[in-house]
Scaffold this active site. Structure first.
Site, PDB file in Angstrom:
ATOM      1  CG  ASP A 105     -11.791  73.377 -66.933  1.00 21.87           C
ATOM      2  OD1 ASP A 105     -12.895  73.149 -67.471  1.00 21.87           O
ATOM      3  OD2 ASP A 105     -10.773  72.696 -67.143  1.00 21.87           O
ATOM      4  NE  ARG A 138     -10.114  70.580 -70.291  1.00 19.38           N
ATOM      5  CZ  ARG A 138     -10.391  69.384 -69.794  1.00 19.38           C
ATOM      6  NH1 ARG A 138      -9.646  68.345 -70.098  1.00 19.38           N
ATOM      7  NH2 ARG A 138     -11.391  69.216 -68.958  1.00 19.38           N
ATOM      8  CD  GLN A 174      -5.403  73.961 -63.371  1.00 19.40           C
ATOM      9  OE1 GLN A 174      -5.391  74.015 -62.151  1.00 19.40           O
ATOM     10  NE2 GLN A 174      -4.510  73.285 -64.072  1.00 19.40           N
ATOM     11  CE1 TYR A 213     -12.087  66.755 -72.618  1.00 19.53           C
ATOM     12  CE2 TYR A 213     -11.260  68.844 -73.475  1.00 19.53           C
ATOM     13  CZ  TYR A 213     -12.075  68.137 -72.607  1.00 19.53           C
ATOM     14  OH  TYR A 213     -12.844  68.808 -71.718  1.00 19.53           O
ATOM     15  CB  SER A 227     -12.300  70.613 -64.818  1.00 15.74           C
ATOM     16  OG  SER A 227     -11.439  70.327 -65.888  1.00 15.74           O
TER      17      SER A 227
END
Lengths: 373, 373
Positions: free
Chosen positions: A127, A119, A124, A224, A130
């Protein structure tokens, strides 16, 4: 090199790991893409559109493929058809399927796991946790709106005012924030809670009221939440209870990949909700945030209908596939150079995602888990 | 006087004509209210709440009642239990049930029809067609959002941009405008069409783009559309076809009380929609705006799922009942004085709503319909 996209075999899996758009992207990178006929049917993509984008339609797409793309991990039959040295790229929740990991290691496969994308900012676009959470969060909000037989928004009518619904969202990761944004758009009064204190600002930025239970924050690695003690969990449930009881709709989204989801809401808390209330638990597949939830079913707890999400992103196969395939294309771009497979294991993303390679388990945590068995 | 509220007997009817709030209002007006146990169950209202509001809970609420409140018209059994001179207040789509009207006339019942409230400003608090259309319009939007497995709104994500859905709403009465407002809230690109040119401004005020087909306007009485010629209807369908084909979701709401709904969309127009598209037809109970629709079912036409609404307000029984009961309370307030039944037949609203009284059919249009049979 040849990249293969097969039909998903996991029951209920409607998504596909490549779309005509990403096939065109892979071809532009210099690859040959073999798509099994019907691979896109669940996501409403016809074979013709793959062919138009430059794919070969092959009933045996694995033959000669160096890289196999998927959404779910290959099943035993699929895996056994791969030559040693073949690489796979798919979700691979390894802590929940260690036997599969061992089989991959012993078969000499190179396994890249979309669930292990670090992460970090640069990763991104890759990901998929996500992107699929975004889909799940939207779907959770729409399901709650459809199941709650009340208006979400305030209305002033000649026959009187309709009060807005009260919605409580637990967990403010990507899914929770998307759920908040969506129910807020429909006009509901939304409250949000997350064990990470930093989430309060994000909750507020989506238009919801952050719930403060007066408990310590639990920031963990990778954005997280950390696991909590039994005492803390009990105190949290006690203090959440009045918020749950006041909600017309409760949406829970607290999940940590590869682990059992935390039980945030006990049965008695749901029983205290008003008749006709609705609970949507996105974590049902990993045990549930709500005690008594069943994935893929609606169960009544007291007067509340509790909807257990089962592979929720697959309930919106077209957009979920578009986003997932874009994530996959970004990873393949990272793993290849001038049309050849060229993973740079010094790259933090490549190293993080690679679980097995050349007959060994590369991920230290997984290797330790296996060693301790 | 005694006012009775019985359990609805019409299959699928979940609404109730009085809520605890309106029972309290009726008691304040000096009336005695008899509620049959279970009358509110479909709308999640317990008998205790009626009792707390001042109602008598009676298994035979019609005994001694001067006025009987309902949502649906009484069935034969219920009607036959009323003494001559008893008044009823409920929906009563008389043109569709002339035999019932004759039975009411011959039984000496005084029949007030909520569907016949004149569309004048003073009557707005009594306008149940509007209040129930508001519920149906919201529900149509939420059903469309839940069935279309795409995002309604635009999203910018790290994996790319999600395009907003295209929604077309036909008919811009209360239901259509509420549907427009709700899908717009979710971020969809919305187009709206109505045969009344004046509706364009209202469509635009809800954030949708009014569709101009270059056809004459069809303003009719009471804010409803006039019926159109077959030629005009055909031309309208021809010009609507490209808009239907471009829509991800189509919501149709064109209905005229007591008449068959106009067929705005032929089967071939639906077949031209993309696979995965959704159609929600609120007029299915009165024949449907979409050819091939079936009330209470989802049928596939080409690649589109066509949802036929069946008693859609009853799908949101609690808010629909609250609004309907408020409409009913406003009418009862008009019909009574100091606790006594005292309808003033010189009042435009009272006169308009009263279909049978003292052994005759009062409504001129209905009397003519009966005379011509």
């Amino acid at each position: 090199m040849r990249i293969a996209v097969a039909r998903e075999t996991h029951p209920g899996e409607t998504r596909v790991a490549a779309t005509p758009e990403t096939v065109a992207g892979l071809v532009r990178l210099g690859h040959e893409v073999a798509v099994q006929p019907g691979a896109g049917h669940g996501a409403l993509i016809d074979d013709d559109r793959y062919a138009d984008a430059g794919a070969l339609l092959l009933e045996e797409p694995f033959d000669g493929a160096e890289l196999v793309l998927g959404v779910q991990p290959l099943d035993d039959a699929g895996r056994s058809r791969l030559r040693p040295g073949t690489a796979t790229l798919s979700f691979l929740p390894a802590t929940l399927m260690l036997a599969d990991l061992v089989a991959r290691r012993d078969a000499g496969l190179t396994s890249f796991a979309m669930d292990y994308v670090p992460r970090i900012s640069r990763a991104q676009p890759m990901d998929a946790l996500s992107s699929q959470s975004l889909v799940a969060g939207y779907r959770a909000a729409v399901v709650a709106a459809g199941r709650l037989r009340e208006f979400f928004g305030l209305s002033m009518t000649a026959a009187g005012t309709i009060k807005p619904a009260q919605v409580l969202v637990l967990g403010a990761g990507v899914a929770g924030l998307q759920a908040i944004a969506t129910v807020k758009r429909l006009g509901a009064v939304v409250r949000g809670y997350d064990v990470r204190a930093a989430a309060a600002e994000e909750i507020a930025s989506m238009g919801a009221v952050p719930v403060d239970l007066g408990l310590d924050t639990l920031e963990g690695a990778g954005g997280y939440a950390r696991e909590m003690t039994a005492e803390r969990a009990a105190l949290q449930r006690e203090r959440l209870a009045p918020y749950v009881a006041a909600a017309d709709a409760l949406i829970t989204t607290a999940a940590v990949p590869g682990r059992r989801a935390p039980v945030l809401v006990h049965r008695a808390m749901v029983e205290a909700m008003r008749p006709g209330s609705v609970v949507v638990d996105l974590a049902a597949d990993s045990g549930g945030n709500v005690e008594g939830v069943e994935p893929g079913r609606v169960v009544m707890i007291g007067g509340a209908a509790v909807w257990g999400g089962s592979n929720v992103p697959a309930q919106m196969p077209a957009p979920a596939s578009r986003l997932y395939a874009a994530n996959v294309l970004a990873v393949v771009t990272l793993l290849t150079r001038e049309g050849d497979f060229a993973p740079d294991f010094d790259d933090e993303i490549v190293a993080g995602m690679c679980l097995t390679h050349q007959g060994r388990v590369r991920n230290a945590m997984l290797a330790e888990l296996l060693g301790s068995e």
